[in-house]
Design a protein around this motif. Structure first.
Motif, PDB file in Angstrom:
ATOM      1  N   ALA A   9       0.866  -1.192   0.000  1.00  0.00           N
ATOM      2  CA  ALA A   9       0.000   0.000   0.000  1.00  0.00           C
ATOM      3  C   ALA A   9       0.900   1.238   0.000  1.00  0.00           C
ATOM      4  O   ALA A   9       1.069   1.885   1.031  1.00  0.00           O
ATOM      5  CB  ALA A   9      -0.916  -0.015   1.215  1.00  0.00           C
ATOM      6  N   PRO A  10       1.485   1.573  -1.163  1.00  0.00           N
ATOM      7  CA  PRO A  10       2.501   2.611  -1.203  1.00  0.00           C
ATOM      8  C   PRO A  10       1.991   4.038  -0.983  1.00  0.00           C
ATOM      9  O   PRO A  10       2.729   4.887  -0.507  1.00  0.00           O
ATOM     10  CB  PRO A  10       3.110   2.473  -2.596  1.00  0.00           C
ATOM     11  N   MET A  11       0.754   4.300  -1.310  1.00  0.00           N
ATOM     12  CA  MET A  11       0.232   5.658  -1.185  1.00  0.00           C
ATOM     13  C   MET A  11      -0.733   5.758  -0.013  1.00  0.00           C
ATOM     14  O   MET A  11      -1.441   4.812   0.315  1.00  0.00           O
ATOM     15  CB  MET A  11      -0.467   6.054  -2.491  1.00  0.00           C
ATOM     16  N   SER A  12      -0.754   6.933   0.614  1.00  0.00           N
ATOM     17  CA  SER A  12      -1.588   7.107   1.799  1.00  0.00           C
ATOM     18  C   SER A  12      -3.061   6.837   1.509  1.00  0.00           C
ATOM     19  O   SER A  12      -3.768   6.314   2.360  1.00  0.00           O
ATOM     20  CB  SER A  12      -1.406   8.499   2.399  1.00  0.00           C
ATOM     21  N   ARG A  13      -3.536   7.159   0.317  1.00  0.00           N
ATOM     22  CA  ARG A  13      -4.956   6.894   0.021  1.00  0.00           C
ATOM     23  C   ARG A  13      -5.233   5.399  -0.053  1.00  0.00           C
ATOM     24  O   ARG A  13      -6.325   4.940   0.251  1.00  0.00           O
ATOM     25  CB  ARG A  13      -5.398   7.600  -1.242  1.00  0.00           C
ATOM     26  N   PHE A  14      -4.222   4.594  -0.448  1.00  0.00           N
ATOM     27  CA  PHE A  14      -4.387   3.141  -0.440  1.00  0.00           C
ATOM     28  C   PHE A  14      -4.400   2.626   0.991  1.00  0.00           C
ATOM     29  O   PHE A  14      -5.082   1.661   1.308  1.00  0.00           O
ATOM     30  CB  PHE A  14      -3.274   2.448  -1.220  1.00  0.00           C
ATOM     31  N   ARG A  15      -3.612   3.257   1.862  1.00  0.00           N
ATOM     32  CA  ARG A  15      -3.530   2.825   3.257  1.00  0.00           C
ATOM     33  C   ARG A  15      -4.829   3.079   4.002  1.00  0.00           C
ATOM     34  O   ARG A  15      -5.099   2.435   5.009  1.00  0.00           O
ATOM     35  CB  ARG A  15      -2.358   3.496   3.957  1.00  0.00           C
ATOM     36  N   ASP A  69      -7.768   2.558   2.648  1.00  0.00           N
ATOM     37  CA  ASP A  69      -8.614   1.424   2.287  1.00  0.00           C
ATOM     38  C   ASP A  69      -8.071   0.107   2.827  1.00  0.00           C
ATOM     39  O   ASP A  69      -8.832  -0.817   3.099  1.00  0.00           O
ATOM     40  CB  ASP A  69      -8.747   1.320   0.764  1.00  0.00           C
ATOM     41  N   TYR A  70      -6.743   0.028   2.933  1.00  0.00           N
ATOM     42  CA  TYR A  70      -6.099  -1.208   3.406  1.00  0.00           C
ATOM     43  C   TYR A  70      -5.124  -0.814   4.517  1.00  0.00           C
ATOM     44  O   TYR A  70      -3.951  -0.604   4.291  1.00  0.00           O
ATOM     45  CB  TYR A  70      -5.373  -1.903   2.244  1.00  0.00           C
ATOM     46  N   ASP A  71      -5.666  -0.689   5.730  1.00  0.00           N
ATOM     47  CA  ASP A  71      -4.851  -0.217   6.850  1.00  0.00           C
ATOM     48  C   ASP A  71      -4.037  -1.350   7.486  1.00  0.00           C
ATOM     49  O   ASP A  71      -4.127  -2.505   7.079  1.00  0.00           O
ATOM     50  CB  ASP A  71      -5.726   0.499   7.884  1.00  0.00           C
ATOM     51  N   GLN A  72      -3.241  -0.990   8.482  1.00  0.00           N
ATOM     52  CA  GLN A  72      -2.362  -1.955   9.158  1.00  0.00           C
ATOM     53  C   GLN A  72      -3.165  -3.085   9.810  1.00  0.00           C
ATOM     54  O   GLN A  72      -2.701  -4.215   9.855  1.00  0.00           O
ATOM     55  CB  GLN A  72      -1.516  -1.243  10.222  1.00  0.00           C
ATOM     56  N   HIS A  73      -4.355  -2.778  10.300  1.00  0.00           N
ATOM     57  CA  HIS A  73      -5.171  -3.821  10.939  1.00  0.00           C
ATOM     58  C   HIS A  73      -5.655  -4.845   9.919  1.00  0.00           C
ATOM     59  O   HIS A  73      -5.688  -6.039  10.195  1.00  0.00           O
ATOM     60  CB  HIS A  73      -6.356  -3.214  11.683  1.00  0.00           C
ATOM     61  N   SER A  74      -6.031  -4.364   8.755  1.00  0.00           N
ATOM     62  CA  SER A  74      -6.450  -5.285   7.698  1.00  0.00           C
ATOM     63  C   SER A  74      -5.275  -6.157   7.271  1.00  0.00           C
ATOM     64  O   SER A  74      -5.429  -7.361   7.048  1.00  0.00           O
ATOM     65  CB  SER A  74      -6.985  -4.511   6.497  1.00  0.00           C
TER      66      SER A  74
END
Length: 160
Positions: free
Chosen positions: A90-96, A98-103
Motif C-alpha cells: 500500500a505505497p500511497m496514503s490513500r491506499f492505506r 482502504d487497506y490499513d495496518q489492521h487489515s
C-alpha cells in the motif's frame, strides 16, 4: 493491562482521567461498555466478511518481498520486516486508508492459519520474530487462539 487492551485486531486505550476511550488511535465518544463491544464486534465481522484467498495474498506478499529486497539491497532469502512489506503493498496514503495496518495484520493471521505452504512459483516462506525488540511486530492469534508475534518474513526456493 490497564489502560491498554487488545481485542484482535483492535487496540483499546482507556483514559480514565479524561473519561475518554480510544479505539486504535481514534477517540470514540464516551459510550457504554456494551456499545464499545458492539463497535468492536462489528469491525471484526467486517474483516471476517472480506473475501480472502490465502494463495493470492501469499503471491502478492512474495512479489512485494522481491521488490523490497531489490530496493533495500537485501540478498535472496533475507528476512524483511513485514512493516516494510506493508508499505510496498500500500505505497500511497490513500491506499492505506482502504487497506490499513489492521487489515494487513488480519490477512497475515489468516495466511498464518491457512494450510498454504508455498507460492504459485514453488517458493516457501517463513515468518520470524524481530531481532530488534523496538521494532513493531504484528500480534496475531493462531488457530488455537494463542498470541503470535510476527515481525519478518523470508521467501526461499524449495528444493525439489
Amino acid at each position: 493491562e490497564f489502560p491498554v487492551y487488545e481485542m484482535f485486531p483492535y487496540r483499546v486505550r482507556l483514559d480514565a482521567e479524561n473519561q475518554d476511550v480510544y479505539l486504535d488511535r481514534k477517540k470514540v465518544q464516551c459510550m457504554r461498555p456494551q456499545s464499545l463491544i458492539d463497535t468492536i464486534k462489528a469491525g471484526q465481522a467486517k474483516l471476517d466478511k472480506a473475501s480472502f484467498n490465502p494463495q493470492t495474498f501469499l503471491n502478492e506478499l512474495s512479489d512485494a518481498y522481491d521488490l523490497a529486497a531489490m530496493k533495500l539491497k537485501k540478498s535472496p532469502g533475507s528476512d524483511i520486516l513485514l512493516s516494510n512489506l506493508y508499505k510496498f503493498l500500500a505505497p500511497m496514503s490513500r491506499f492505506r486508508k482502504d487497506y490499513d495496518q489492521h487489515s494487513f495484520a488480519y490477512d497475515l493471521a489468516r495466511l498464518y492459519n491457512s494450510d498454504i505452504e508455498s507460492t504459485k512459483n514453488k517458493r516457501g516462506y517463513q515468518f520470524g520474530p524481530s531481532r530488534n525488540s523496538s521494532t513493531k511486530s504484528y500480534r496475531i492469534l493462531d488457530k488455537l487462539g494463542k498470541e503470535q508475534f510476527l515481525a519478518t518474513i523470508c521467501f526461499y526456493d524449495i528444493n525439489e
